[in-house]
Design a protein around this motif. Structure first.
Motif, PDB file in Angstrom:
ATOM      1  N   VAL A 313       0.854  -1.178   0.000  1.00 61.24           N
ATOM      2  CA  VAL A 313       0.000   0.000   0.000  1.00 61.24           C
ATOM      3  C   VAL A 313       0.899   1.239   0.000  1.00 61.24           C
ATOM      4  O   VAL A 313       1.871   1.313   0.753  1.00 61.24           O
ATOM      5  CB  VAL A 313      -0.953   0.014   1.215  1.00 61.24           C
ATOM      6  CG1 VAL A 313      -0.197  -0.135   2.525  1.00 61.24           C
ATOM      7  CG2 VAL A 313      -1.787   1.282   1.240  1.00 61.24           C
ATOM      8  N   ALA A 314       0.582   2.170  -0.887  1.00 60.15           N
ATOM      9  CA  ALA A 314       1.338   3.423  -0.977  1.00 60.15           C
ATOM     10  C   ALA A 314       0.391   4.581  -0.679  1.00 60.15           C
ATOM     11  O   ALA A 314      -0.718   4.644  -1.235  1.00 60.15           O
ATOM     12  CB  ALA A 314       1.945   3.588  -2.368  1.00 60.15           C
ATOM     13  N   ILE A 315       0.828   5.480   0.201  1.00 58.68           N
ATOM     14  CA  ILE A 315       0.009   6.632   0.588  1.00 58.68           C
ATOM     15  C   ILE A 315       0.551   7.849  -0.158  1.00 58.68           C
ATOM     16  O   ILE A 315       1.708   8.240   0.036  1.00 58.68           O
ATOM     17  CB  ILE A 315       0.065   6.855   2.111  1.00 58.68           C
ATOM     18  CG1 ILE A 315      -0.270   5.555   2.854  1.00 58.68           C
ATOM     19  CG2 ILE A 315      -0.877   7.981   2.525  1.00 58.68           C
ATOM     20  CD1 ILE A 315       0.011   5.597   4.339  1.00 58.68           C
ATOM     21  N   ARG A 316      -0.270   8.425  -1.010  1.00 58.65           N
ATOM     22  CA  ARG A 316       0.147   9.534  -1.858  1.00 58.65           C
ATOM     23  C   ARG A 316      -0.308  10.870  -1.269  1.00 58.65           C
ATOM     24  O   ARG A 316      -1.389  10.964  -0.671  1.00 58.65           O
ATOM     25  CB  ARG A 316      -0.455   9.396  -3.262  1.00 58.65           C
ATOM     26  CG  ARG A 316      -0.266   8.034  -3.915  1.00 58.65           C
ATOM     27  CD  ARG A 316       1.149   7.800  -4.339  1.00 58.65           C
ATOM     28  NE  ARG A 316       1.243   6.704  -5.303  1.00 58.65           N
ATOM     29  CZ  ARG A 316       2.337   6.009  -5.512  1.00 58.65           C
ATOM     30  NH1 ARG A 316       3.441   6.294  -4.835  1.00 58.65           N
ATOM     31  NH2 ARG A 316       2.349   5.032  -6.400  1.00 58.65           N
ATOM     32  N   VAL A 379      -5.269  13.310  -0.419  1.00 59.04           N
ATOM     33  CA  VAL A 379      -4.590  12.026  -0.207  1.00 59.04           C
ATOM     34  C   VAL A 379      -5.209  10.950  -1.103  1.00 59.04           C
ATOM     35  O   VAL A 379      -6.427  10.883  -1.292  1.00 59.04           O
ATOM     36  CB  VAL A 379      -4.687  11.608   1.274  1.00 59.04           C
ATOM     37  CG1 VAL A 379      -4.117  10.199   1.475  1.00 59.04           C
ATOM     38  CG2 VAL A 379      -3.951  12.605   2.150  1.00 59.04           C
ATOM     39  N   ALA A 380      -4.321  10.137  -1.659  1.00 59.33           N
ATOM     40  CA  ALA A 380      -4.752   8.990  -2.461  1.00 59.33           C
ATOM     41  C   ALA A 380      -4.042   7.741  -1.946  1.00 59.33           C
ATOM     42  O   ALA A 380      -2.981   7.834  -1.309  1.00 59.33           O
ATOM     43  CB  ALA A 380      -4.447   9.207  -3.933  1.00 59.33           C
ATOM     44  N   VAL A 381      -4.633   6.602  -2.213  1.00 63.31           N
ATOM     45  CA  VAL A 381      -4.066   5.321  -1.772  1.00 63.31           C
ATOM     46  C   VAL A 381      -3.922   4.415  -2.988  1.00 63.31           C
ATOM     47  O   VAL A 381      -4.857   4.264  -3.776  1.00 63.31           O
ATOM     48  CB  VAL A 381      -4.974   4.642  -0.724  1.00 63.31           C
ATOM     49  CG1 VAL A 381      -4.341   3.325  -0.273  1.00 63.31           C
ATOM     50  CG2 VAL A 381      -5.205   5.557   0.466  1.00 63.31           C
ATOM     51  N   ARG A 382      -2.755   3.829  -3.116  1.00 60.01           N
ATOM     52  CA  ARG A 382      -2.494   2.898  -4.217  1.00 60.01           C
ATOM     53  C   ARG A 382      -2.289   1.509  -3.622  1.00 60.01           C
ATOM     54  O   ARG A 382      -1.409   1.301  -2.779  1.00 60.01           O
ATOM     55  CB  ARG A 382      -1.262   3.334  -5.005  1.00 60.01           C
ATOM     56  CG  ARG A 382      -0.943   2.423  -6.208  1.00 60.01           C
ATOM     57  CD  ARG A 382       0.250   2.969  -6.986  1.00 60.01           C
ATOM     58  NE  ARG A 382       0.654   2.093  -8.066  1.00 60.01           N
ATOM     59  CZ  ARG A 382       0.067   2.034  -9.262  1.00 60.01           C
ATOM     60  NH1 ARG A 382      -0.951   2.842  -9.526  1.00 60.01           N
ATOM     61  NH2 ARG A 382       0.496   1.213 -10.196  1.00 60.01           N
ATOM     62  N   ILE A 383      -3.114   0.576  -4.069  1.00 58.01           N
ATOM     63  CA  ILE A 383      -3.048  -0.804  -3.595  1.00 58.01           C
ATOM     64  C   ILE A 383      -2.430  -1.670  -4.685  1.00 58.01           C
ATOM     65  O   ILE A 383      -2.899  -1.683  -5.826  1.00 58.01           O
ATOM     66  CB  ILE A 383      -4.437  -1.342  -3.235  1.00 58.01           C
ATOM     67  CG1 ILE A 383      -5.099  -0.484  -2.159  1.00 58.01           C
ATOM     68  CG2 ILE A 383      -4.359  -2.793  -2.782  1.00 58.01           C
ATOM     69  CD1 ILE A 383      -4.424  -0.521  -0.815  1.00 58.01           C
TER      70      ILE A 383
END
Length: 987
Positions: A313-316, A379-383
């Motif tokens: 998981v990446a928190i943008r 904020v965006a989240v990349r899974i």
């Protein structure tokens, strides 16, 4: 995933080669040629899957290990291999049935920089007494033993090799070494071979006890047999017996045992050795504690499909995210940390990236996404998924209520768990979850197009439920008709009395009228009687055809209403009810109902005939101003029209009575005779009907018994439907041990006898002496004679029980009526209502219940409901393999329940689906053998800003992670004991 990319991911399956020899191995060295060493190292480097940990094996020495380690450290060889360790193979002084010796292996941790020196020190303290001498386990002493055992040997190498074949280790001395040397206990794992050169080779009988002692002492077993693995995991013996005989469960390892190049890293059947953990010796220690971390096979065990596994998981666009990219383990992931450290934040960010946020957000004000909403605008989240794809969601998009979004994970928020487990009446929602899991247990091919449990139940039970409704309606109608027949039977005596009275009245009027007739008019009076009798007969004909006319008119109206209203509505109802049948518009046309043949024409024709008959028998009224023409003596009076007969009656009456007063009196008596005669005839018709009521009542009673039996046949059929629906889940539970075995699904018939009896008391005068005197007596009788049949009897048994109950108590019940028979109308209404109650079935229902440890789910404590909820998601919900994200499941549970009930659930669930859990409880981290621990930590909080949040992740086989776990988590006494064993620390 490449080796370099696995940092922080925690415990993952890695290939080990724990038993491989090298060129120069002390015995049976088949590596040939000048380039044997280079070929050997290159072979190790090129093996696929890559060897991340290698145990270099040799007999009683570490020379080949030291050489390979030097090649790795100084020549940068074996780049894929993280850890090399020495595997010292030794022979115990125990012979096998095949004439060989039992082999043991000392697997030595390389973590200590001085591990070779320490190991050699340990070996030097192992001695072998022979040839009136004592030899140590060192190269020099082994050489000396070889020369002494075979004086013909001249070469030191040959002497050392021969000495190695002669040196035998005493099992008692080996145990003494581990008892005396702390370094040995901390850094050496003893493994025993399970084959012919291991404990399996020991003979039964006298050696059975010794064999068990060796196996109990060892911490690992070399075997590639699946049956051996199951045995050493403790799956083939009761837990207590296994512990008594063998101590703790043990991991099975397997290597190529290569003594030649072709076999290096190539065990027979590709039975590779896999250890779950970091590529360190600590992972083997952890496998000795949790043997399921070891596996032998071509590929390691897998959980959910790759498309259902989150790998990162990446928190943008979040300046407060000090660790913006976190790897995620495919198994059981636990997120821990102090309160307010950002545990739930990470879980909910993953949830948002999987489109699984519980919405609307305003109803979840305790959630991180709601409380921190002012800081999450950009904020965006990349899974990242194991299948290679990735999803990126902005928090704004993820928190919009979109009914069409596909939830790629299942989220049990703390609020959701609290709500379903609370004690304030939310068990229905928990039961809905149970029904969802039951529905999902059926394959798509068996759901018949149903989309949920209720639809599937309705689909399969609708026929039986509608049959029950039809038969219950029939019961009501039959009871009404039986009540009517009972009333008719009771009216026989009254009707007979009334008929007699009417006949007497006719006789009195006849006698009185006879006194008005003059002696000379006797013949005329007799004629008058004949004409009056004929007139009465003809009046009957007129009545008959008049009633027929009215019946035909009413039937004509019914036919018109059926065609205009009932038939179209029936067709509309059928089309709505069976809309999924696949029938097209034109296909439905034949389903329209109508009467067979020319119904309208028949009715018109019959109506015309009836009206013509009425007119014919009435005749044309006679003009009173025209003198009447006497009817001839040969005239057939009963075939004359009524008007003609009445005219003749008037004429004859006038002849008999000349004076007007006598004439009027005569007419009055004649009319009375006619009226009383008509009444008597009608009463006789009713009497005939009443006399036949008893026979009709018997038929109706039999029909009611059949309808009553049919109701229970429908009830039993619905029971079977529910049992079939629950069959897949029940089969799974019946075969399940432990906590899952405490859960049960039961389908049962429910009979509210108290409700039935209470309703019946409204019909009975409880003050009257007899078996029904006093409140509760009716319940006691029903409880004794009907309850058992209602609850579990066949339809026939229920019908028989009701028949027996009525035979025994019917007369008393009827005699105990609250309504007196002196009020016929009220008593008639009472009889009908009484019959409806007696054969009523609204107190019978089919229910299913979920029970845990014998207690209905409705009566469980909130904490135990929490266990049931987690049982559903972790063990029973086999069809859903999406990642399961849970926030603090321990909140409603005591530490002992967590240890006893939940730990096994989580430990098993990770083999089927990815589980990500936020927790404060040590049991749920350590004793579940979590594959990855993510430690959350929040920095200094500045008002108006989010504190920086960082995440450190790894596995229990990493010392830094273990220390953090010990520092952060709390648990019950059992958790601490087990924790100390698993973490290898003193608490």
């Amino acid at each position: 995933m490449a080796v370099d990319d696995q940092a922080g991911v925690g415990s993952v399956w890695r290939r080990w080669e724990p038993h491989v020899h090298a060129p120069g191995t002390q015995l049976n060295d088949l590596f040939a040629g000048a380039a044997a060493w280079e070929e050997y190292v290159a072979k190790l480097e090129g093996i696929t899957p890559a060897l991340e940990v290698i145990g270099v094996t040799d007999y009683y020495n570490t020379d080949t290990y030291a050489r390979l380690r030097k090649a790795k450290d100084e020549e940068a060889r074996l780049p894929n291999c993280t850890t090399l360790f020495p595997n010292v193979e030794m022979r115990l002084g125990l012979g096998t049935a095949a004439g060989a010796w039992v082999n043991v292996h000392l697997l030595v941790s390389p973590e200590d920089p001085n591990h070779l020196a320490e190991l050699n020190r340990i070996l030097s303290n192992i001695t072998f007494a022979a040839l009136e001498d004592r030899f140590s386990c060192t190269p020099t002493e082994l050489t000396r033993l070889g020369f002494k055992a075979d004086p013909s040997i001249r070469d030191e190498g040959a002497a050392r090799r021969f000495g190695s074949t002669q040196f035998k280790v005493s099992f008692d001395q080996l145990k003494e070494i581990f008892s005396s040397f702390r370094w040995a206990r901390d850094n050496i794992i003893v493994a025993v071979a399970a084959g012919a050169d291991g404990t399996s080779g020991l003979r039964d009988g006298a050696d059975a006890t010794l064999r068990r002692e060796v196996e109990k002492f060892a911490r690992a077993v070399f075997s590639a047999t699946p049956g051996d693995r199951d045995f050493w995991l403790g799956r083939k013996l009761p837990h207590e017996e296994f512990q008594r005989k063998y101590g703790m469960a043990k991991p099975c390892l397997h290597g190529s045992d290569a003594h030649e190049l072709d076999r290096v890293g190539a065990p027979y059947g590709n039975r590779f050795s896999w250890i779950k953990g970091a590529p360190t010796f600590d992972a083997l220690r952890q496998a000795c504690i949790t043997p399921e971390r070891s596996f032998v096979g071509e590929v390691p065990p897998t959980g959910a499909s790759r498309s259902q596994v989150i790998t990162g998981v990446a928190i943008r666009n979040a300046t407060w995210a000090a660790t913006p990219d976190i790897p995620i383990n495919p198994g059981l992931v636990t997120i821990i940390g102090a309160r307010g450290s950002g545990k739930t934040a990470l879980a909910e960010l993953i949830v948002a990236g999987c489109d699984a946020v519980p919405l609307p957000l305003e109803q979840h004000k305790q959630s991180f996404l709601y409380r921190a909403r002012d800081f999450l605008g950009d904020v965006a989240v990349r899974i990242r998924w194991a299948a290679g794809d990735a999803d990126e969601r902005s928090i704004a998009d993820a928190t919009e209520d979109d009914i069409f979004q596909i939830r790629r994970a299942q989220y049990l928020s703390q609020q959701f768990v609290d709500r379903l487990c609370s004690s304030d009446g939310v068990s229905d929602e928990l039961l809905r979850e149970v029904e969802r899991v039951v529905f999902d247990s059926h394959s798509v091919s068996t759901r018949d197009g149903a989309t949920d449990f209720d639809a599937l139940l309705d689909l399969r039970a609708a026929r039986h439920r509608e049959a029950r409704i039809r038969d219950e309606t029939a019961l009501i109608n039959l009871s009404d008709r039986i009540g009517e027949e009972i009333e008719k039977t009771k009216s026989i005596a009254t009707l007979q009395k009334l008929i007699a009275e009417r006949e007497q009245s006719v006789a009195r009027a006849s006698q009185e009228r006879a006194t008005l007739v003059k002696k000379g008019d006797a013949q005329t009076a007799a004629r008058l009687n004949d004409v009056s009798a004929a007139a009465e007969t003809v009046r009957g004909y007129v009545r008959h055809f008049s009633v027929q006319e009215q019946q035909l008119l009413t039937l004509q109206d019914e036919v018109a209403d059926f065609r205009r209203n009932q038939s179209p509505e029936t067709l509309r109802r059928l089309r709505a009810k069976f809309g999924s049948s696949g029938l097209k518009d034109a296909d439905w046309d034949p389903f329209g109902t109508d009467f067979i043949g020319r119904v309208g024409e028949v009715l018109v024709d019959r109506l015309q005939k009836a009206r013509a008959s009425v007119a014919s028998w009435k005749g044309v009224p006679v003009d009173p101003t025209i003198p009447a023409v006497p009817l001839g003596p040969d005239c057939e009076l009963a075939r004359q029209p009524l008007a003609t007969l009445e005219s003749e009656i008037v004429r004859l009456s006038q002849i008999i009575n000349v004076d007007r007063a006598t004439q009027e009196k005569f007419a009055q008596l004649t009319n009375r005779m006619t009226g009383e005669g008509d009444l008597a005839k009608g009463l006789k018709e009713r009497l005939t009907d009443a006399i036949g009521a008893a026979q009709r009542r018997e038929v109706l009673t039999a029909d009611r018994a059949t309808a009553y039996r049919n109701v229970f046949e429908a009830v039993i059929a619905e029971e079977r439907v529910l049992n079939d629906l629950y069959a897949p889940i029940k089969a799974r539970l019946d075969a399940a041990p432990g906590t899952l075995g405490k859960l049960s699904f039961t389908v049962r018939r429910v009979a509210n006898v108290e409700q039935w009896a209470r309703a019946g008391e409204a019909f009975v005068d409880l003050r009257k002496a007899g078996p029904f005197k006093g409140r509760g007596t009716l319940f006691e009788l029903a409880d004794a004679h009907l309850r058992s049949a209602w609850l579990s009897g066949t339809a026939e048994e229920v019908s028989d029980a009701m028949r027996a109950f009525r035979t025994a108590h019917d007369q008393v019940l009827l005699a105990s009526s609250r309504v007196s028979e002196t009020d016929p109308a009220a008593h008639r209404a009472w009889l009908r209502a009484f019959a409806k109650w007696l054969y009523g079935t609204d107190h019978i229902s089919v229910q299913y219940s979920v029970r845990y440890d014998g207690t209905d789910i409705r009566n469980l404590s909130p904490g135990t409901r929490g266990i049931v909820l987690l049982l559903l998601y972790l063990a029973l919900d086999q069809s859903d393999d999406r990642p399961l994200i849970i926030d603090q499941p321990e909140e409603n549970l005591d530490p002992k329940s967590i240890f006893d009930e939940l730990v096994p659930l989580f430990a098993q669930a990770k083999f089927r689906r990815q589980v990500i859990m936020v927790t404060h409880n040590a049991n749920l981290v350590i004793n579940t053998d979590a594959d990855q621990i993510i430690v959350a930590q929040a920095g200094t909080h500045v008002p108006g800003e989010m504190p920086p949040i960082s995440y450190r992740s790894g596995g229990l086989d990493e010392e830094d992670i273990r220390k953090r776990v010990c520092a952060i988590l709390e648990g019950g006494e059992d958790a601490f004991k087990e924790r100390a064993r698993r973490l290898r620390v003193a608490l």
